[in-house]
Design a protein around this motif. Structure first.
Motif, short mmCIF file in Angstrom:
data_model
loop_
_atom_site.label_atom_id
_atom_site.label_comp_id
_atom_site.label_asym_id
_atom_site.label_seq_id
_atom_site.Cartn_x
_atom_site.Cartn_y
_atom_site.Cartn_z
N LEU B 98 0.76 -1.46 0.33
CA LEU B 98 -0.03 -0.25 0.09
C LEU B 98 0.84 1.59 0.07
O LEU B 98 0.53 1.91 -1.02
CB LEU B 98 -0.92 -0.17 1.59
CG LEU B 98 -1.72 -1.41 1.85
CD1 LEU B 98 -2.71 -1.24 2.51
CD2 LEU B 98 -3.26 -0.68 0.28
N TYR B 102 1.23 5.08 -2.35
CA TYR B 102 1.03 5.81 -1.61
C TYR B 102 0.77 7.24 -2.56
O TYR B 102 -0.05 7.96 -1.60
CB TYR B 102 2.74 6.24 -0.73
CG TYR B 102 2.25 7.79 0.13
CD1 TYR B 102 1.81 7.10 1.89
CD2 TYR B 102 3.28 8.43 0.25
CE1 TYR B 102 1.94 8.85 2.27
CE2 TYR B 102 3.25 9.69 1.35
CZ TYR B 102 2.14 9.40 2.09
OH TYR B 102 2.14 10.84 3.22
N ASN B 103 1.31 7.50 -3.95
CA ASN B 103 1.27 9.38 -4.08
C ASN B 103 -0.05 8.87 -4.92
O ASN B 103 -1.08 10.05 -5.10
CB ASN B 103 2.48 9.46 -5.08
CG ASN B 103 3.56 8.82 -4.40
OD1 ASN B 103 4.39 10.00 -3.75
ND2 ASN B 103 4.78 8.60 -5.44
N LEU B 105 -3.09 7.25 -3.35
CA LEU B 105 -3.88 6.80 -2.18
C LEU B 105 -4.05 8.33 -1.57
O LEU B 105 -3.54 9.04 -1.24
CB LEU B 105 -3.75 5.76 -1.53
CG LEU B 105 -3.42 4.36 -2.75
CD1 LEU B 105 -2.89 2.96 -1.49
CD2 LEU B 105 -4.58 3.69 -3.39
N PRO B 106 -5.59 7.74 -1.17
CA PRO B 106 -6.38 8.56 -0.25
C PRO B 106 -5.42 8.94 0.97
O PRO B 106 -5.36 7.91 1.49
CB PRO B 106 -7.67 8.57 -0.19
CG PRO B 106 -7.89 7.53 -0.69
CD PRO B 106 -6.86 6.69 -1.07
N MET B 107 -5.25 9.45 2.03
CA MET B 107 -4.13 9.71 3.08
C MET B 107 -4.74 9.20 4.54
O MET B 107 -4.29 8.53 5.11
CB MET B 107 -3.50 11.30 3.00
CG MET B 107 -2.98 11.96 2.73
SD MET B 107 -1.64 11.68 2.56
CE MET B 107 -0.93 10.34 1.04
N PHE B 111 -7.78 3.49 1.48
CA PHE B 111 -7.10 4.17 0.12
C PHE B 111 -7.43 2.01 0.14
O PHE B 111 -6.42 2.73 -0.72
CB PHE B 111 -5.33 4.71 1.28
CG PHE B 111 -5.87 3.69 2.64
CD1 PHE B 111 -4.90 2.25 2.38
CD2 PHE B 111 -5.89 4.42 3.32
CE1 PHE B 111 -4.39 2.03 3.46
CE2 PHE B 111 -5.94 3.63 4.29
CZ PHE B 111 -4.86 3.06 5.17
N ARG B 112 -7.79 1.90 1.09
CA ARG B 112 -7.51 0.25 0.53
C ARG B 112 -8.56 -0.25 -0.44
O ARG B 112 -7.64 -1.21 -1.61
CB ARG B 112 -7.59 -0.97 1.76
CG ARG B 112 -7.26 -2.41 2.43
CD ARG B 112 -7.90 -2.78 3.77
NE ARG B 112 -6.54 -1.93 4.44
CZ ARG B 112 -5.96 -2.74 4.86
NH1 ARG B 112 -4.67 -3.66 4.69
NH2 ARG B 112 -5.07 -2.20 6.21
#
Lengths: 284, 238
Positions: B98, B102-103, B105-107, B111-112
């Protein structure tokens, strides 16, 4: 009595937890953390003086703590880390001294009581006398630590935080900015310090000297438990708090500071990585 | 896609790279071979910003990136799988993957699910990682960690992947497996710069190759050309 001591110990644990947060990301800690606790407590007291309701004061005080944490990172830590120097040690100590004299000038030298909206009558819980105030300390400490741990485990930003702790270079290669993560850790550490100040002030008092008394014990807790021990600080904090109230009861209050220092020396002699710490080998 | 021109870089006063020039065209696998200490890893580190180049240029998709911070270069689409793999040991296999994305995906939350498609692709390529997705990465074998490092780089959906010595310290059977994976990445059209000690295997999977000596590119050519070059035969393919 032992129980109240243990609850005090939870506050030491909370401050020590603040050390862990910044140590994890940057291998640096804020030696002025005690002053952050004290300044946030004074600021929260002023918020109340200005007529802010109690429940609005708490987020206000926490935000102030976050801001102070960020100031420490920007002014005392970042440059030193960029130069790969240990200059942050001296800089954060200086920040603490500055915080101390600023507090004396702004709020005066005297200890001041911190009002509380909770009733002060002791309750009987399992045959132990305990005040609602002391219960609020336990709830506050566990809430803050629990929420931060939840953030670290359940959000991607939290995982990035863990990634920087595990391997800073590799985290950068993923696009995680180590600088921002260190900022975040100092902000959280400031929040934790402010929470400690707001929780402990109604029990003790607020005064410029509360900083040095607290930081010494928080530091003992952090070192005894280990700076990477996670919840190990809670256990050590409780033990230290209980020991303190026992020694001050049986040996007199002058001996109150002794257990922390004895524990610190013992820990450094026997287990320098902390009771719950992992042995780390520094590769050169 | 990736262009390096006259790159100089080093550690302190010792200049390791003394004018490296190379190019990785889109969809191609380019190998960088050479002896220990020739500057292969340093080239990769200078490209991804882990060390700052003192001179020369690096362009990624036409954009100059030299001198940028490592995290910024990563955000621009460069995935560097470093020497020694550098997986996040205390974190789970899935968390490692994951973080690779990182760049994109939502913080905070969701994100999953947003990473599900990419994650599925990586697990398809590396079924072992799927089996071990909840295990902490530090407990994986060296070969599995290498798969994880490659998977993590793929998660970023990068423009270019830099793969530094994927065979390092692995058993011969596992090395074969690693090269099979590289072949599959090549078929999938991934742009790849590969640093390898095993020159022979590296040439088998690559479209073009550079031989590095003393911080400079000494010989360059297609694998077929290098196989005919006496110097390469003697020094690296003997």
């Amino acid at each position: 009595m032992v129980v109240s001591g243990a609850l005090m110990g939870l506050v030491y644990a909370l401050i020590a937890y603040g050390f862990q947060l910044t140590f994890a990301t940057s291998k640096s800690i804020n030696f002025g953390q005690g002053e952050l606790v004290m300044l946030s407590a004074f600021f929260s007291l002023s918020l109340l003086d200005w007529g802010m309701p109690y429940w609005l004061m708490i987020p206000g005080g926490l935000l102030f703590g976050v801001a102070l944490g960020l100031v420490v990172e920007r002014t005392c830590v970042r440059l030193a880390l960029e130069q790969k120097s240990e200059g942050w040690i001296l800089m954060t100590i200086i920040f603490g001294l500055l915080g101390f004299s600023s507090a004396e000038n702004i709020w005066g030298r005297d200890d001041r009581p911190f009002p509380t909206s909770l009733p002060t009558d002791a309750l009987q819980v399992f045959g132990v006398n305990i005040t609602p105030l002391e219960i609020s300390v336990a709830i506050g400490v566990f809430t803050v630590m629990g929420l931060i741990e939840l953030f670290k485990r359940k959000t991607l930003l939290g995982k990035a935080f863990e990634a920087v702790s595990a391997d800073r270079d590799a985290a950068e290669l993923m696009g995680v900015s180590a600088t921002r993560t260190i900022m975040l850790s100092y902000g959280l550490s400031g929040l934790v310090a402010a929470m400690a100040g707001i929780l402990i002030s109604p029990i003790t008092t607020v005064g410029p000297t509360m900083a040095s008394a607290l930081i010494l014990k928080a530091f003992s807790v952090a070192v005894v438990a280990g700076l990477d021990s996670g919840f190990g600080v809670v256990l050590v904090g409780i033990v230290l708090g209980a020991l303190e109230s026992l020694t001050s009861f049986y040996l007199g209050s002058g001996w109150r500071e002794a257990p922390g220092l004895v524990l610190l020396i013992l820990a450094l002699a026997i287990r320098p990585n902390g009771v719950f710490g992992k042995a780390t080998i520094r590769k050169v | 896609m990736l262009k390096v021109e006259n790159l100089h870089a080093g550690y302190g006063l010792s200049e390791v790279l003394q004018g490296t020039t190379l190019e990785v065209p889109e969809g191609k696998v380019v190998a960088l071979i050479g002896a220990n200490g020739a500057g292969k890893t340093t080239t990769m580190r200078a490209i991804s910003g882990m060390i700052k180049p003192t001179k020369g240029s690096v362009t990624l998709g036409g954009k100059a990136i030299e001198g940028y911070a490592t995290s910024r270069i990563a955000r621009l689409g460069l995935a560097h799988s470093p020497e020694g793999r550098k997986v996040f040991g205390p974190l789970s296999v899935e968390d490692n993957l994951l973080l690779g994305a990182y760049n994109h995906l939502p913080m905070f939350f969701g994100f999953r699910s947003k990473a599900a498609v990419e994650l599925g692709k990586v697990y398809e390529l590396f079924p072992r990682l799927k089996e071990r997705r909840t295990q902490s990465a530090g407990t994986l074998s060296g070969g599995e960690q290498q798969m994880l490092a490659i998977g993590r780089a793929l998660m970023a959906k990068p423009k270019v992947i830099l793969l530094d010595e994927p065979s390092m310290g692995l058993a011969p059977v596992i090395v074969l497996e690693v090269f099979n994976i590289i072949r599959r990445l090549k078929e999938a059209g991934i742009t790849l710069l590969l640093v390898e000690q095993f020159a022979k295997s590296a040439l088998e999977v690559s479209d073009y190759a550079y031989v590095m000596e003393h911080g400079r590119i000494a010989i360059a050519g297609t694998p077929a050309e290098l196989h005919k070059d006496e110097r390469v035969l003697a020094a690296y393919l003997g």
